[in-house]
Motif scaffolding. Structure first.
Motif, PDB file in Angstrom:
ATOM      1  N   CYS A   1       0.153  54.730  53.657  1.00 24.60           N
ATOM      2  CA  CYS A   1      -0.768  54.929  54.789  1.00 24.60           C
ATOM      3  C   CYS A   1       0.033  54.948  56.083  1.00 24.60           C
ATOM      4  O   CYS A   1       1.100  54.332  56.173  1.00 24.60           O
ATOM      5  CB  CYS A   1      -1.786  53.791  54.802  1.00 24.60           C
ATOM      6  SG  CYS A   1      -2.962  53.857  56.168  1.00 24.60           S
TER       7      CYS A   1
ATOM      8  N   CYS B   1      -0.433  53.270  58.541  1.00 28.43           N
ATOM      9  CA  CYS B   1      -0.345  51.914  59.103  1.00 28.43           C
ATOM     10  C   CYS B   1       0.862  51.157  58.554  1.00 28.43           C
ATOM     11  O   CYS B   1       1.169  50.067  59.022  1.00 28.43           O
ATOM     12  CB  CYS B   1      -1.625  51.128  58.846  1.00 28.43           C
ATOM     13  SG  CYS B   1      -1.814  50.553  57.146  1.00 28.43           S
TER      14      CYS B   1
ATOM     15  N   HIS C   1      -8.198  49.766  56.367  1.00 26.81           N
ATOM     16  CA  HIS C   1      -6.817  49.398  56.039  1.00 26.81           C
ATOM     17  C   HIS C   1      -6.743  48.155  55.156  1.00 26.81           C
ATOM     18  O   HIS C   1      -5.733  47.451  55.146  1.00 26.81           O
ATOM     19  CB  HIS C   1      -5.978  49.261  57.316  1.00 26.81           C
ATOM     20  CG  HIS C   1      -5.908  50.576  58.039  1.00 26.81           C
ATOM     21  ND1 HIS C   1      -5.074  51.597  57.641  1.00 26.81           N
ATOM     22  CD2 HIS C   1      -6.660  51.065  59.054  1.00 26.81           C
ATOM     23  CE1 HIS C   1      -5.287  52.649  58.418  1.00 26.81           C
ATOM     24  NE2 HIS C   1      -6.242  52.355  59.278  1.00 26.81           N
TER      25      HIS C   1
ATOM     26  N   CYS D   1      -4.385  51.896  51.082  1.00 26.21           N
ATOM     27  CA  CYS D   1      -5.481  51.493  51.972  1.00 26.21           C
ATOM     28  C   CYS D   1      -6.748  52.262  51.596  1.00 26.21           C
ATOM     29  O   CYS D   1      -6.675  53.398  51.109  1.00 26.21           O
ATOM     30  CB  CYS D   1      -5.148  51.828  53.426  1.00 26.21           C
ATOM     31  SG  CYS D   1      -3.847  50.813  54.121  1.00 26.21           S
TER      32      CYS D   1
HETATM   33 ZN   LIG Z   1      -3.575  51.668  56.304  1.00 22.47          ZN
END
Ligand SMILES: [Zn+2]
Length: 395
Positions: free
Chosen positions: A261, A263, A251, A268
């Protein structure tokens, strides 16, 4: 002498504490070396022969090591006795994934005695996984002899795991969030259970028994179906961070105009450097991922070459950042990242335009990981063995 484990409180008087500490040091050496002579132990520990003899005898009594005569050598004098791990203590290693649960039995010395992959038809919830693992463990027990003693269970989780209690904070591909996985499995199996991130455990396994033996500062980067993870060994010890979440190289941002992403970030490493894209281009399905390196070597398709080059360039950005931050001596690549590297080894070695500061990278080597399919079983078992290695006298 090796330092005491941080956080351990001495018990009993100082002689007793010293004895326990020395027992731990010897057992760790035997575990990592798999065979070590008494004379070498005497040298390494700086203790006299009779003290080493008494400590080894205690470990033999506790069925943690065995001793045997070395092969005859041409050296004058009696051959030194060789100390090896006993086959009695075993750790159970577990790796829950989206399509299978793998369970293994691992002996001291990182010897995988058995490993079984149990395929799943659906992504397991944490509660499902606990029930399946408890069942697999019951199936496995009859294959263990009465001489075997299960010391604990280690779980390699494809996600973030809180170091203090094995709570899975987030395993995005399994869909697990804040699952007290180690506690649930401990309740179901009545065994001590420990859990950690899979790439952290890969780093530990490579450091103890694989391509990173004897290297104090290394970075292991794994690329799998569910993304990219990292594990750092710094100054000989796993780097955990404050709560156990260090090493999330997947990440770090490598492409500011890249894809979104899960996240919440953009571009990432794990959204840009992806196994599926490579498999699709060379026409392999996920089950044949182990053949990626051969497929790259056999392909003359310019589209494959261009994608390999693009992904290696983005991996080099992440590696550059990691090298500037950590100054590792060695980077070991696992899974499809090893295949990617094999397609153009010079690409990462040169770093091209993405070179780190010269001094940070001057002693760096980049290689494929050495342990192959046993890697996570060995790494997870390290967790199970840790309390035994830290204080053999309490077992
Ligand atoms: Zn990520």
């Amino acid at each position: 002498m090796v330092e005491a484990e941080p956080g351990r409180t001495p018990r009993g008087n100082s002689n007793d504490h010293l004895r326990r500490h020395n027992l731990s040091t010897i057992l760790r050496l035997v575990h990592h070396e798999r065979a070590i002579s008494r004379s070498r132990l005497t040298q390494v520990m700086g203790l006299n022969r009779s003290t080493i003899g008494a400590l080894v005898a205690e470990l033999v009594d506790r069925d943690l090591v065995t001793e045997s005569e070395a092969e005859a050598t041409r050296q004058v004098g009696r051959p030194s006795l060789v100390v090896r791990p006993s086959s009695g203590p075993v750790g159970i290693a577990v790796n829950p994934e989206i399509d299978a649960i793998t369970i293994g039995v691992v002996g001291l010395g990182g010897t995988v005695l058995a490993a079984t992959r149990h395929p799943l038809s659906h992504i397991p919830t944490a509660v499902d996984a606990v029930a399946i693992i408890a069942g697999l463990l019951d199936d496995l027990r009859p294959s263990l002899t009465t001489a075997h003693r299960i010391v604990g269970v280690g779980v390699a989780v494809p996600g973030q795991v809180r170091a203090s209690d094995g709570l899975v904070r987030l395993a995005p591909h399994l869909g697990w969030r804040d699952e007290p996985f180690a506690a649930l499995l401990q309740e179901a199996t009545a065994l001590p259970v420990f859990a950690d991130n899979d790439a952290h455990l890969g780093a530990r396994a490579e450091s103890a028994f694989g391509g990173g033996r004897g290297v104090g500062d290394l970075l292991y980067i794994n690329g799998g179906a569910s993304g990219i993870g990292g594990g750092v060994i710094a100054n000989g010890r796993p780097l955990t961070g404050a709560d156990g979440y260090a090493g999330e190289l997947g990440h770090t941002m490598v492409n500011p105009s890249g894809a979104a992403c899960h996240c919440g970030g953009v571009g990432c490493l794990e959204t840009e450097v992806r196994r599926e894209r490579l498999l699709e281009l060379v026409g392999l399905d996920a089950g044949a991922a182990a053949s990626l390196a051969e497929a790259f070597a056999a392909s003359d398709d310019p589209a494959v070459g261009a994608e390999v080059d693009r992904q290696l360039g983005l991996l080099a950005v992440a590696i550059r950042n990691a090298v500037n931050l950590l100054n590792p001596r060695l980077i070991l690549l696992g899974g499809f990242l090893a295949a990617l590297h094999s397609a153009a080894p010079q690409r990462l070695a040169d770093f091209g335009a993405d070179r780190p500061l010269a001094a940070s990278g001057e002693s760096l080597q980049i290689r494929p990981a050495a342990l192959g399919p046993d890697l996570l079983m060995i790494g997870a078992a390290e967790l199970a063995f840790e309390p035994l290695l830290a204080d053999p006298a309490s077992f």
